[in-house]
Design an enzyme around this catalytic site. Structure first.
Site, mmCIF file in Angstrom:
data_model
loop_
_atom_site.group_PDB
_atom_site.id
_atom_site.type_symbol
_atom_site.label_atom_id
_atom_site.label_comp_id
_atom_site.label_asym_id
_atom_site.label_seq_id
_atom_site.Cartn_x
_atom_site.Cartn_y
_atom_site.Cartn_z
ATOM 1 N N LYS A 221 8.499 -22.337 44.517
ATOM 2 C CA LYS A 221 7.608 -23.285 45.186
ATOM 3 C C LYS A 221 7.358 -22.876 46.639
ATOM 4 O O LYS A 221 8.130 -22.131 47.228
ATOM 5 C CB LYS A 221 8.150 -24.712 45.047
ATOM 6 C CG LYS A 221 7.895 -25.220 43.614
ATOM 7 C CD LYS A 221 8.241 -26.654 43.367
ATOM 8 C CE LYS A 221 7.860 -27.006 41.907
ATOM 9 N NZ LYS A 221 8.409 -28.276 41.464
ATOM 10 N N ARG A 262 14.837 -25.835 36.263
ATOM 11 C CA ARG A 262 13.573 -25.372 35.661
ATOM 12 C C ARG A 262 13.069 -24.185 36.482
ATOM 13 O O ARG A 262 12.727 -24.350 37.642
ATOM 14 C CB ARG A 262 12.560 -26.516 35.683
ATOM 15 C CG ARG A 262 11.203 -26.183 35.097
ATOM 16 C CD ARG A 262 10.258 -27.370 35.233
ATOM 17 N NE ARG A 262 8.958 -27.080 34.663
ATOM 18 C CZ ARG A 262 8.000 -26.406 35.301
ATOM 19 N NH1 ARG A 262 8.207 -25.954 36.508
ATOM 20 N NH2 ARG A 262 6.840 -26.179 34.696
HETATM 21 N N1 PMM Z 1 7.306 -28.654 38.671
HETATM 22 C C1 PMM Z 1 6.167 -28.210 38.117
HETATM 23 C C2 PMM Z 1 5.815 -28.524 36.799
HETATM 24 N N2 PMM Z 1 6.623 -29.301 36.034
HETATM 25 N N3 PMM Z 1 8.597 -30.542 35.794
HETATM 26 C C3 PMM Z 1 9.712 -31.030 36.325
HETATM 27 N N4 PMM Z 1 10.509 -31.815 35.579
HETATM 28 N N5 PMM Z 1 10.104 -30.754 37.608
HETATM 29 C C4 PMM Z 1 9.342 -29.976 38.430
HETATM 30 O O1 PMM Z 1 9.741 -29.769 39.604
HETATM 31 C C5 PMM Z 1 8.126 -29.451 37.913
HETATM 32 C C6 PMM Z 1 7.789 -29.756 36.569
HETATM 33 C C7 PMM Z 1 5.252 -27.361 38.945
HETATM 34 O O2 PMM Z 1 5.726 -26.076 39.026
HETATM 35 P P1 PMM Z 1 4.987 -24.798 38.358
HETATM 36 O O3 PMM Z 1 3.502 -24.961 38.649
HETATM 37 O O4 PMM Z 1 5.583 -23.670 39.084
HETATM 38 O O5 PMM Z 1 5.288 -24.798 36.909
#
Ligand code: PMM
Length: 281
Positions: A221, A262
């Site tokens: 991020k 994640r």
């Molecule tokens: N961040 C993203 C997408 N889904 N789900 C959860 N539970 N927690 C998160 O911090 C989260 C998520 C966005 O990140 P990406 O675009 O790098 O996938």
């Protein structure tokens, strides 16, 4: 505080690693949907070989400012990938805010639902989760990506996020979801500045104090890009070069008893988690 686990998922005795499989046009920019779907399945298989405990399949970009796909488009993106990866034996999570997508993904073999809106975007989703009784990730959220950073205003971000998560937990319980199915997530980057993210990470114990397993998504991020900015130009470090920093966060979060991380790069975070588990043993 003892480690908490949601029922119905693997319990390896350490923090779990969830690998990210984004099925969005910006993640596979060079072709049509078939290509995106094949590429996403292949990517998911690589993450599983690297040791991912869970693969999280999502068809909606939640990047600040992103436009939403239609339900039909989200289904077209997500379902074939969930079906193939679940068919290959993976524990698949579906990253969606929509009840219809969650329901169809569960039919296709998904075993948990990751709702970044914590039940706010689609009131039918908590009701569905009450019927399905599979693990449900309730993330802290204050609105869709298009205008979300305008909501990054808090008195004390950690107490405000914990209070708002408590409301979402209460709503989920009221909808009939069993407490042992719930997971909470502070939602790094969702209506949060970099400073907010660091405060949440530094005080994860206050999120753990909600009494539920905690998931953290810090991977690649932009707040990490800022810490790693080029000392001469001040330019943030590009996303693909943030995995070592992500692994550092993984160590610290695992040491705090976080249930699951994640991440995009499974190898580095799994190494981090294994070392942390051994260190604390
Ligand atoms: N961040 C993203 C997408 N889904 N789900 C959860 N539970 N927690 C998160 O911090 C989260 C998520 C966005 O990140 P990406 O675009 O790098 O996938």
């Amino acid at each position: 505080m003892p480690q908490l686990y949601p029922s119905g998922l693997p319990r390896p005795g350490r923090t779990l690693v969830m690998g990210v499989v984004n099925v969005t046009p910006d993640s596979f920019s060079d072709g049509g949907l078939c290509h995106a779907s094949d590429a996403a399945v292949a990517h998911g298989m690589v993450l599983l070989e690297q040791g991912a405990d869970i693969v999280d399949v999502g068809g909606e970009s939640t990047r600040p400012g992103a436009a939403r796909p239609t339900v039909e488009e989200e289904l077209r993106r997500v379902l074939p990938v969930v079906r193939e990866l679940a068919g290959a034996g993976a524990t698949v999570s579906v990253d969606t805010m929509r009840a219809e997508v969650a329901a169809r993904a569960l039919e296709a073999g998904a075993r948990l639902v990751n709702d970044v809106s914590g039940g706010l975007a689609d009131p039918a989703l908590p009701a569905l989760m009450a019927r399905a009784q599979v693990p449900y990730v309730v993330m802290h959220w204050r609105g869709h990506s298009a205008g979300m950073q305008a909501n990054a205003v808090y008195d004390d971000v950690v107490t405000d996020v914990a209070d708002e998560l408590r409301l979402r937990i209460d709503a989920a319980l009221e909808a009939g979801i069993r407490p042992d199915r719930l997971v909470v997530d502070p939602g790094l980057g969702f209506a949060k500045t970099a400073e907010h993210n660091w405060q949440l990470l530094g005080r994860l114990d206050e999120i753990r104090a909600l009494g539920l397993p905690v998931l953290v998504g810090a991977s690649r991020k932009s707040f990490l890009g800022q810490v790693l900015a080029d000392p001469v130009t001040g330019r943030p470090r590009p996303a693909p070069l943030r995995d070592t920093a992500t692994a550092a966060v993984s160590v610290l979060a695992a040491a705090q008893g976080v249930w699951c991380l994640r991440v995009h790069d499974v190898t580095s975070t799994l190494d981090a988690v294994l070392v942390t588990a051994r260190w604390g043993a």
